[in-house]
Design a protein around this motif. Sequence first.
Motif, PDB file in Angstrom:
ATOM      1  N   ASP A 183      -0.532 -15.339  -6.910  1.00 22.54           N
ATOM      2  CA  ASP A 183      -0.397 -14.323  -5.871  1.00 22.54           C
ATOM      3  C   ASP A 183      -1.250 -13.127  -6.297  1.00 22.54           C
ATOM      4  O   ASP A 183      -1.159 -12.666  -7.433  1.00 22.54           O
ATOM      5  CB  ASP A 183       1.056 -13.902  -5.697  1.00 22.54           C
ATOM      6  CG  ASP A 183       1.916 -15.008  -5.117  1.00 22.54           C
ATOM      7  OD1 ASP A 183       3.101 -15.086  -5.486  1.00 22.54           O
ATOM      8  OD2 ASP A 183       1.403 -15.794  -4.297  1.00 22.54           O
ATOM      9  N   TYR A 184      -2.059 -12.648  -5.377  1.00 19.77           N
ATOM     10  CA  TYR A 184      -2.961 -11.535  -5.664  1.00 19.77           C
ATOM     11  C   TYR A 184      -2.466 -10.286  -4.947  1.00 19.77           C
ATOM     12  O   TYR A 184      -2.138 -10.317  -3.758  1.00 19.77           O
ATOM     13  CB  TYR A 184      -4.381 -11.877  -5.211  1.00 19.77           C
ATOM     14  CG  TYR A 184      -5.091 -12.806  -6.165  1.00 19.77           C
ATOM     15  CD1 TYR A 184      -4.717 -14.133  -6.264  1.00 19.77           C
ATOM     16  CD2 TYR A 184      -6.107 -12.344  -6.992  1.00 19.77           C
ATOM     17  CE1 TYR A 184      -5.337 -15.001  -7.161  1.00 19.77           C
ATOM     18  CE2 TYR A 184      -6.747 -13.193  -7.894  1.00 19.77           C
ATOM     19  CZ  TYR A 184      -6.357 -14.516  -7.970  1.00 19.77           C
ATOM     20  OH  TYR A 184      -6.977 -15.363  -8.860  1.00 19.77           O
ATOM     21  N   TYR A 185      -2.454  -9.186  -5.690  1.00 21.30           N
ATOM     22  CA  TYR A 185      -1.949  -7.921  -5.188  1.00 21.30           C
ATOM     23  C   TYR A 185      -3.013  -6.833  -5.330  1.00 21.30           C
ATOM     24  O   TYR A 185      -3.686  -6.754  -6.366  1.00 21.30           O
ATOM     25  CB  TYR A 185      -0.724  -7.479  -5.987  1.00 21.30           C
ATOM     26  CG  TYR A 185       0.438  -8.430  -5.941  1.00 21.30           C
ATOM     27  CD1 TYR A 185       0.539  -9.492  -6.826  1.00 21.30           C
ATOM     28  CD2 TYR A 185       1.456  -8.254  -5.011  1.00 21.30           C
ATOM     29  CE1 TYR A 185       1.610 -10.365  -6.794  1.00 21.30           C
ATOM     30  CE2 TYR A 185       2.545  -9.116  -4.965  1.00 21.30           C
ATOM     31  CZ  TYR A 185       2.605 -10.172  -5.855  1.00 21.30           C
ATOM     32  OH  TYR A 185       3.677 -11.023  -5.811  1.00 21.30           O
ATOM     33  N   CYS A 186      -3.129  -6.018  -4.320  1.00 20.48           N
ATOM     34  CA  CYS A 186      -3.934  -4.811  -4.494  1.00 20.48           C
ATOM     35  C   CYS A 186      -2.997  -3.645  -4.764  1.00 20.48           C
ATOM     36  O   CYS A 186      -1.818  -3.671  -4.383  1.00 20.48           O
ATOM     37  CB  CYS A 186      -4.849  -4.536  -3.318  1.00 20.48           C
ATOM     38  SG  CYS A 186      -4.074  -3.908  -1.835  1.00 20.48           S
ATOM     39  N   ALA A 187      -3.523  -2.653  -5.438  1.00 19.86           N
ATOM     40  CA  ALA A 187      -2.723  -1.516  -5.853  1.00 19.86           C
ATOM     41  C   ALA A 187      -3.593  -0.268  -5.900  1.00 19.86           C
ATOM     42  O   ALA A 187      -4.809  -0.352  -6.081  1.00 19.86           O
ATOM     43  CB  ALA A 187      -2.114  -1.785  -7.225  1.00 19.86           C
ATOM     44  N   ALA A 188      -2.945   0.874  -5.735  1.00 25.46           N
ATOM     45  CA  ALA A 188      -3.647   2.152  -5.728  1.00 25.46           C
ATOM     46  C   ALA A 188      -3.089   3.042  -6.839  1.00 25.46           C
ATOM     47  O   ALA A 188      -1.884   3.044  -7.106  1.00 25.46           O
ATOM     48  CB  ALA A 188      -3.487   2.838  -4.373  1.00 25.46           C
ATOM     49  N   ARG A 189      -4.001   3.776  -7.471  1.00 24.86           N
ATOM     50  CA  ARG A 189      -3.577   4.705  -8.511  1.00 24.86           C
ATOM     51  C   ARG A 189      -4.270   6.034  -8.291  1.00 24.86           C
ATOM     52  O   ARG A 189      -5.369   6.106  -7.728  1.00 24.86           O
ATOM     53  CB  ARG A 189      -3.914   4.156  -9.896  1.00 24.86           C
ATOM     54  CG  ARG A 189      -5.375   3.893 -10.154  1.00 24.86           C
ATOM     55  CD  ARG A 189      -5.584   3.138 -11.463  1.00 24.86           C
ATOM     56  NE  ARG A 189      -5.224   3.940 -12.620  1.00 24.86           N
ATOM     57  CZ  ARG A 189      -6.089   4.724 -13.271  1.00 24.86           C
ATOM     58  NH1 ARG A 189      -7.339   4.815 -12.867  1.00 24.86           N
ATOM     59  NH2 ARG A 189      -5.698   5.411 -14.312  1.00 24.86           N
ATOM     60  N   ASN A 190      -3.618   7.084  -8.773  1.00 21.47           N
ATOM     61  CA  ASN A 190      -4.158   8.420  -8.550  1.00 21.47           C
ATOM     62  C   ASN A 190      -4.670   9.056  -9.831  1.00 21.47           C
ATOM     63  O   ASN A 190      -4.704  10.270  -9.942  1.00 21.47           O
ATOM     64  CB  ASN A 190      -3.096   9.307  -7.894  1.00 21.47           C
ATOM     65  CG  ASN A 190      -1.797   9.302  -8.681  1.00 21.47           C
ATOM     66  OD1 ASN A 190      -1.737   8.842  -9.815  1.00 21.47           O
ATOM     67  ND2 ASN A 190      -0.746   9.801  -8.066  1.00 21.47           N
ATOM     68  N   GLY A 191      -5.044   8.199 -10.771  1.00 17.66           N
ATOM     69  CA  GLY A 191      -5.728   8.719 -11.941  1.00 17.66           C
ATOM     70  C   GLY A 191      -4.886   8.839 -13.187  1.00 17.66           C
ATOM     71  O   GLY A 191      -5.408   9.128 -14.253  1.00 17.66           O
ATOM     72  N   TYR A 192      -3.582   8.622 -13.074  1.00 18.97           N
ATOM     73  CA  TYR A 192      -2.717   8.705 -14.247  1.00 18.97           C
ATOM     74  C   TYR A 192      -2.405   7.302 -14.756  1.00 18.97           C
ATOM     75  O   TYR A 192      -2.214   6.385 -13.984  1.00 18.97           O
ATOM     76  CB  TYR A 192      -1.416   9.435 -13.895  1.00 18.97           C
ATOM     77  CG  TYR A 192      -1.651  10.863 -13.469  1.00 18.97           C
ATOM     78  CD1 TYR A 192      -1.740  11.206 -12.126  1.00 18.97           C
ATOM     79  CD2 TYR A 192      -1.805  11.867 -14.423  1.00 18.97           C
ATOM     80  CE1 TYR A 192      -1.958  12.509 -11.736  1.00 18.97           C
ATOM     81  CE2 TYR A 192      -2.028  13.181 -14.029  1.00 18.97           C
ATOM     82  CZ  TYR A 192      -2.107  13.490 -12.687  1.00 18.97           C
ATOM     83  OH  TYR A 192      -2.342  14.790 -12.301  1.00 18.97           O
ATOM     84  N   TRP A 232       1.651  -0.489  -4.128  1.00 14.59           N
ATOM     85  CA  TRP A 232       1.343  -1.917  -4.137  1.00 14.59           C
ATOM     86  C   TRP A 232       1.421  -2.519  -2.750  1.00 14.59           C
ATOM     87  O   TRP A 232       2.238  -2.097  -1.929  1.00 14.59           O
ATOM     88  CB  TRP A 232       2.328  -2.663  -5.043  1.00 14.59           C
ATOM     89  CG  TRP A 232       2.142  -2.337  -6.479  1.00 14.59           C
ATOM     90  CD1 TRP A 232       2.654  -1.271  -7.161  1.00 14.59           C
ATOM     91  CD2 TRP A 232       1.363  -3.076  -7.424  1.00 14.59           C
ATOM     92  NE1 TRP A 232       2.248  -1.309  -8.480  1.00 14.59           N
ATOM     93  CE2 TRP A 232       1.451  -2.399  -8.660  1.00 14.59           C
ATOM     94  CE3 TRP A 232       0.599  -4.245  -7.361  1.00 14.59           C
ATOM     95  CZ2 TRP A 232       0.809  -2.857  -9.811  1.00 14.59           C
ATOM     96  CZ3 TRP A 232      -0.036  -4.702  -8.500  1.00 14.59           C
ATOM     97  CH2 TRP A 232       0.063  -4.015  -9.718  1.00 14.59           C
ATOM     98  N   GLY A 233       0.596  -3.529  -2.514  1.00 17.33           N
ATOM     99  CA  GLY A 233       0.741  -4.343  -1.333  1.00 17.33           C
ATOM    100  C   GLY A 233       1.750  -5.450  -1.576  1.00 17.33           C
ATOM    101  O   GLY A 233       2.317  -5.571  -2.661  1.00 17.33           O
ATOM    102  N   GLN A 234       1.934  -6.295  -0.568  1.00 17.20           N
ATOM    103  CA  GLN A 234       2.944  -7.349  -0.641  1.00 17.20           C
ATOM    104  C   GLN A 234       2.404  -8.630  -1.265  1.00 17.20           C
ATOM    105  O   GLN A 234       3.160  -9.534  -1.589  1.00 17.20           O
ATOM    106  CB  GLN A 234       3.500  -7.666   0.760  1.00 17.20           C
ATOM    107  CG  GLN A 234       2.656  -8.624   1.598  1.00 17.20           C
ATOM    108  CD  GLN A 234       1.341  -8.049   2.064  1.00 17.20           C
ATOM    109  OE1 GLN A 234       1.105  -6.848   1.980  1.00 17.20           O
ATOM    110  NE2 GLN A 234       0.469  -8.901   2.582  1.00 17.20           N
ATOM    111  N   GLY A 235       1.097  -8.715  -1.417  1.00 13.56           N
ATOM    112  CA  GLY A 235       0.474  -9.863  -2.065  1.00 13.56           C
ATOM    113  C   GLY A 235      -0.019 -10.904  -1.078  1.00 13.56           C
ATOM    114  O   GLY A 235       0.459 -11.012   0.055  1.00 13.56           O
TER     115      GLY A 235
END
Length: 124
Positions: free
Chosen positions: A93-102, A114-117
């Motif tokens: 299962d592949y997930y995309c994710a977002a980060r704000n630099g920390y 996170w997305g749902q995959g």
Amino acid sequence: QVQLVESGGGLVQAGGSLRLSCAASGRTFSYYAMGWFRQAPGKEREFVAAVSASGGNTYYADSVKGRFAISRDNANNTVYLQMNSLKPEDTADYYCAARNGYGSRYSPLGYPYWGQGTQVTVSP
């Protein structure tokens, strides 16, 4: 905050290609660095690729380097993962994710969103 929705997974034969997409909501998509992770049954979630907020820098796990390519389109709030020369061991299962630099870009803990995959299956 950002909401993420992945698409593009499916069943493919070894050696084939797939392109995953991750659509983000919100006006501040360009503020976030983005990553792709994957999780196979019975295994921990692992880093696949990441891209900086501007798209100018990319990072890859050794296992996918030279086969996968991450990119983003900030005008359309979308990040992509082009997967070529797929192998059965890429099944997950592949997930995309977002980060704000920390936090670390290589760790799931560094990504609060996170997305749902989407499932990718590579047959021998």
